[in-house]
Design a protein around this motif. Sequence first.
Motif, PDB file in Angstrom:
ATOM      1  N   GLN A 263      48.342  42.494  54.215  1.00 47.78           N
ATOM      2  CA  GLN A 263      47.377  42.784  53.423  1.00 47.78           C
ATOM      3  C   GLN A 263      47.257  41.865  51.958  1.00 47.78           C
ATOM      4  O   GLN A 263      48.124  41.751  51.647  1.00 47.78           O
ATOM      5  N   HIS A 264      45.936  41.865  51.550  1.00 49.85           N
ATOM      6  CA  HIS A 264      45.633  41.060  50.297  1.00 49.85           C
ATOM      7  C   HIS A 264      45.262  42.060  49.468  1.00 49.85           C
ATOM      8  O   HIS A 264      44.436  43.190  49.791  1.00 49.85           O
ATOM      9  N   ALA A 265      45.719  41.802  48.066  1.00 51.21           N
ATOM     10  CA  ALA A 265      45.538  42.700  47.022  1.00 51.21           C
ATOM     11  C   ALA A 265      44.209  42.986  46.835  1.00 51.21           C
ATOM     12  O   ALA A 265      43.825  44.204  46.286  1.00 51.21           O
ATOM     13  N   THR A 266      43.477  42.111  46.852  1.00 53.55           N
ATOM     14  CA  THR A 266      41.754  42.217  46.483  1.00 53.55           C
ATOM     15  C   THR A 266      40.956  42.092  47.637  1.00 53.55           C
ATOM     16  O   THR A 266      39.827  42.979  47.410  1.00 53.55           O
ATOM     17  N   LEU A 267      41.362  42.001  48.725  1.00 53.85           N
ATOM     18  CA  LEU A 267      40.505  42.129  50.057  1.00 53.85           C
ATOM     19  C   LEU A 267      40.512  43.326  50.664  1.00 53.85           C
ATOM     20  O   LEU A 267      39.758  43.633  51.453  1.00 53.85           O
TER      21      LEU A 267
ATOM     22  N   PHE B 179      46.445  34.859  57.983  1.00 55.89           N
ATOM     23  CA  PHE B 179      47.496  34.289  57.820  1.00 55.89           C
ATOM     24  C   PHE B 179      47.562  32.937  57.008  1.00 55.89           C
ATOM     25  O   PHE B 179      48.547  32.890  56.138  1.00 55.89           O
ATOM     26  N   VAL B 180      46.621  32.301  57.220  1.00 58.85           N
ATOM     27  CA  VAL B 180      46.558  30.867  56.142  1.00 58.85           C
ATOM     28  C   VAL B 180      46.276  31.339  54.798  1.00 58.85           C
ATOM     29  O   VAL B 180      47.078  30.803  54.002  1.00 58.85           O
ATOM     30  N   ALA B 181      45.526  32.248  54.472  1.00 60.99           N
ATOM     31  CA  ALA B 181      45.263  32.758  53.171  1.00 60.99           C
ATOM     32  C   ALA B 181      46.477  33.243  52.400  1.00 60.99           C
ATOM     33  O   ALA B 181      46.677  32.990  51.224  1.00 60.99           O
ATOM     34  N   LEU B 182      47.258  33.681  53.210  1.00 64.12           N
ATOM     35  CA  LEU B 182      48.323  34.576  52.940  1.00 64.12           C
ATOM     36  C   LEU B 182      49.642  33.624  52.739  1.00 64.12           C
ATOM     37  O   LEU B 182      50.511  33.686  51.685  1.00 64.12           O
TER      38      LEU B 182
ATOM     39  N   SER C 238      48.911  26.817  58.473  1.00 65.15           N
ATOM     40  CA  SER C 238      48.279  27.127  59.627  1.00 65.15           C
ATOM     41  C   SER C 238      49.300  27.284  60.809  1.00 65.15           C
ATOM     42  O   SER C 238      50.419  26.474  60.955  1.00 65.15           O
ATOM     43  N   PRO C 239      49.605  28.606  61.525  1.00 64.09           N
ATOM     44  CA  PRO C 239      50.440  28.745  62.655  1.00 64.09           C
ATOM     45  C   PRO C 239      50.212  28.174  63.908  1.00 64.09           C
ATOM     46  O   PRO C 239      48.987  27.476  64.193  1.00 64.09           O
ATOM     47  N   VAL C 240      51.036  27.843  64.648  1.00 66.72           N
ATOM     48  CA  VAL C 240      50.825  27.652  66.291  1.00 66.72           C
ATOM     49  C   VAL C 240      50.576  28.892  66.835  1.00 66.72           C
ATOM     50  O   VAL C 240      51.269  29.732  66.773  1.00 66.72           O
TER      51      VAL C 240
END
Length: 280
Positions: A85-89, A209-212, A216-218
């Motif tokens: 979870q993102h604090a503002t989103l 995921f990238v934003a947090l 970038s994941p595989v």
Amino acid sequence: MTDATPPPSYLVFTDLDGSLLDHHSYDWQPAAPWLMRLGEAGIPVIPVTSKTRSELLELRRELGLEKTPFIGENGAVIGLPPSWQHATLDRDPDDIEGLRIKTLGADINFLRQRLEVLREHLGCRFRCLSEMPLEEIVAETGLSEPAARRAVAREGSEPILWEDDARALDEFRAALKDDALTLTQGGRFHHVMGDVDKGRAIDWLVARFVALRGASPVTLGLGDGPNDVSLLQAVDRAVLIRGCHSHPVEVSHPSLYSTRRAGPHGWVEGIEHWLGETLA
């Protein structure tokens, strides 16, 4: 001297019915050792399924996946645990067991209203899951009565049992498209939803995921049915699990592995193919 490049992060996106779960018995025990290994390695296993939020809340506990997100109703619903979870989103007031729920696509009430209108206008024959008696849902799916009730608790998609011919299905699909709705085929039912699919929901979660995490994941994806094509095409490495159904599944992917075995045994085969050496 520069620091060594950190190892990549992995995300595993998996279909459930017919993939991680046996098509007939819903058993997942053959995959239990690998689920444990992935958990110990810190690799999230993310269900991507036609199942509802209500079904997944209990199933996630059983599978030990309470700390990972989920994608429900073929991409119409995304559940975010606290670590995603993102604090503002994520100021969504809907908080079930610490989850934030994102509903993509069309509202279930709109879907059901349009389906009733189209059935009368086109004269085609189908039944919505929500219209079927509970005992018939149990007979069609093999679910217990409590599980069947959870399956009916839809938020962004409606399963239908098609009872007409292929020509009528084509007309129905075209009429849905005029309403910006889509039709996808699962192992037992067709699913009507807004302009969403499993692949676009995966793209959304990878972007989160990238934003947090800032990297970038595989991504690895596993699925067995026609409604898993977008899932498999959205990931870096794909596993097409041998299906226990008669529906054709065509996937165009440069890194595709097709299993010899079905269900959770095929799931294990695919995981071992792509991650066996990595987690040896």
